[in-house]
Design an enzyme around this catalytic site. Structure first.
Site, PDB file in Angstrom:
ATOM      1  N   TRP A 153       0.859  -1.179   0.000  1.00  0.00           N
ATOM      2  CA  TRP A 153       0.000   0.000   0.000  1.00  0.00           C
ATOM      3  C   TRP A 153       0.906   1.244   0.000  1.00  0.00           C
ATOM      4  CZ3 TRP A 153      -2.029   2.659   4.845  1.00  0.00           C
ATOM      5  CH2 TRP A 153      -2.996   3.606   4.511  1.00  0.00           C
ATOM      6  N   ASP A 234      -1.168  -5.509   9.547  1.00  0.00           N
ATOM      7  CA  ASP A 234      -2.079  -4.432   9.151  1.00  0.00           C
ATOM      8  C   ASP A 234      -3.355  -5.097   8.629  1.00  0.00           C
ATOM      9  OD1 ASP A 234      -3.413  -2.350   7.984  1.00  0.00           O
ATOM     10  OD2 ASP A 234      -1.820  -1.808   6.580  1.00  0.00           O
TER      11      ASP A 234
HETATM   12  C1  LIG Z   1      -3.479  -1.800   3.598  1.00  0.00           C
HETATM   13  C2  LIG Z   1      -4.129  -0.658   4.296  1.00  0.00           C
HETATM   14  N1  LIG Z   1      -3.836  -0.421   5.580  1.00  0.00           N
HETATM   15  C3  LIG Z   1      -4.387   0.586   6.258  1.00  0.00           C
HETATM   16  C4  LIG Z   1      -5.282   1.446   5.665  1.00  0.00           C
HETATM   17  C5  LIG Z   1      -5.804   2.583   6.491  1.00  0.00           C
HETATM   18  O1  LIG Z   1      -7.146   2.727   6.562  1.00  0.00           O
HETATM   19  P1  LIG Z   1      -7.827   3.966   7.271  1.00  0.00           P
HETATM   20  O2  LIG Z   1      -8.627   4.658   6.234  1.00  0.00           O
HETATM   21  O3  LIG Z   1      -8.641   3.368   8.359  1.00  0.00           O
HETATM   22  O4  LIG Z   1      -6.747   4.833   7.829  1.00  0.00           O
HETATM   23  C6  LIG Z   1      -5.624   1.254   4.310  1.00  0.00           C
HETATM   24  C7  LIG Z   1      -6.533   2.167   3.628  1.00  0.00           C
HETATM   25  O5  LIG Z   1      -6.643   2.264   2.448  1.00  0.00           O
HETATM   26  C8  LIG Z   1      -5.034   0.166   3.618  1.00  0.00           C
HETATM   27  O6  LIG Z   1      -5.312  -0.081   2.341  1.00  0.00           O
END
Ligand SMILES: Cc1ncc(COP(=O)(O)O)c(C=O)c1O
Length: 415
Positions: A153, A234
């Site tokens: 990500w 995560d």
């Molecule tokens: C892999 C991953 N981790 C964490 C997040 C974080 O999400 P949040 O919108 O709750 O901060 C995302 C959001 O796109 C994500 O794709």
């Protein structure tokens, strides 16, 4: 005596700095421009496109068959209850809504929910949990390296960089073959030093959709334990893949095997409350006392960064999870989102053997085997917006747009 010398030295250095005439004053106007996040740039490009038939599969939110991201019905009801019954908006403290974090424990941690060596606190979304988790690691061990499988990500590296931990990348996915490079992953992890961090996607890997299978999770857990790595899992899409428990099985295996684990969780997708910023950080150590001490640092870091998390979204999730009827309705709505994701996947996969891999993956994202030029051509000729890497959101399009999307992608593959 020594401290007196240090103070005198500090004063001397400060005086020297103040009296230097060649030191150029730097103001806010001296700041260099920041290269904007490529996904944010893509959103802006798509917004600016006036073609009514445009398809936005770049943005990472769930859309229903009509192409909307509606507020869940249970969420609307919980929010109404909140408005009707909330009697104060006084401060809650750095831990936020403690009952919210407690109610999440069985959902995320499963059989580990009663392990009192695991503590949790509410965070501003999954991003807040990630940042706080990495802050904690940098506090304990600034020399720790973070082992990151690529692609990942795009917000992972900047969050890790912000706490000044070193990133060591390894290849996670072979795009041409739509396969996880599991041997490379194992080798990279087994080269890690004790205290290094293994950043793992709990489920619905973003951006590839390629999740570890149960046997692979078990091997990863073994390597983390044997090498003394600290897994940071995560988990932002629980329930979007196979089901709540199925999607957390890998994480729970890690918790069984490893004494120290950090979990960054998000409710923003599975409760569809993206902008309300709802998440949770869980920290596991080898003893209740060590966890208590670690949480002291976590609270301190949270206090420095956001002081207290926003209440509204977590309070609504709290209401949903506490009420058996609302909870049951949430599970139905969550299953509805999951079913759409999986049925769109099957529809795309069935259209062409070269897209078959999409039906074997999970979550909202997959990566098409397209070059950047092909992606840009789809953007120009067909008004289809996806990341330059070929990552696309399988539920970014409405039902009515799916056939046109498939035809354009197959056309690009044939060209
Ligand atoms: C892999 C991953 N981790 C964490 C997040 C974080 O999400 P949040 O919108 O709750 O901060 C995302 C959001 O796109 C994500 O794709």
């Amino acid at each position: 005596m020594v401290s007196q010398w240090i103070t005198t030295l500090e004063v001397a250095i400060r005086v020297l700095m103040l009296t230097r005439t060649d030191a150029k004053a730097r103001g806010l106007a001296d700041l260099p421009p920041v290269a904007s996040d490529s996904l944010l740039q893509l959103i802006a490009l798509c917004d600016a496109d006036s073609r009514p038939e445009k398809i936005d599969v770049g943005v990472g939110v769930f859309r229903d068959g009509a192409g909307n991201t509606p507020i869940l019905k249970v969420m609307k009801e919980a929010e109404q209850r909140l408005v009707d019954t909330q009697v104060t908006k006084a401060y809650l403290g750095s831990a936020g809504d403690k009952k919210f974090a407690e109610l999440l424990r069985p959902i995320v941690l499963g059989e580990h929910a009663s392990d009192d060596r695991i503590a949790g606190l509410q965070t501003p979304g999954g991003c807040g949990a990630l940042r706080l988790g990495f802050e904690l690691i940098a506090t304990i061990n600034p020399a720790a390296r973070v082992l990151v499988g690529t692609p990942t990500w795009p917000n992972h590296p900047p969050i890790i960089n912000s706490v000044r931990l070193e990133i060591v990348e390894y290849p996670y996915y072979e795009r041409g073959q739509a396969a996880i490079r599991f041997e490379d992953m194992l080798q990279a992890l087994s080269r890690g030093a004790p205290g290094d961090v293994a950043l793992l996607h709990g489920c619905c890997h973003n951006p590839t959709g390629a999740d570890l299978d149960p046997v692979q999770w078990a091997e990863v857990a073994d390597v983390c334990r044997e090498r003394g790595l600290l897994p940071l899992v995560d988990i932002a899409y629980q329930g979007f893949g196979r089901g709540l428990d199925e999607d957390a099985a890998g994480l729970r295996g890690i918790l069984s095997q490893c004494e120290e684990v950090i979990v960054a969780q998000s409710c923003d997708k599975n409760f569809s409350c993206y902008r309300d910023r709802v998440g949770c950080l869980f920290v596991k150590t080898g003893s209740v006392e060590a966890t208590r001490t670690a949480m002291g640092h976590v609270f301190q870091r949270a206090r420095e960064m956001w002081s207290m998390p926003p209440d509204h979204g977590a309070a609504a999730v709290h209401i949903i999870l506490e009420d058996p009827e609302l909870r049951a309705r949430w599970l139905v709505e969550l299953a509805g989102m999951r079913d759409r994701i999986n049925s769109v996947r099957q529809r795309i996969a069935a259209a062409d053997p070269r897209l078959g891999f999409i039906g074997r993956q999970f979550g909202m994202f997959s990566m098409l085997p397209l070059s950047k030029e092909q992606v840009l051509k789809l953007r120009e000729d067909d008004a289809i917006y996806m990341a330059d890497s070929g990552r696309f959101n399988v539920v970014g399009m409405s039902d009515a747009q799916i056939d046109r999307f498939i035809a354009a992608v197959v056309g690009a593959l044939d060209a």
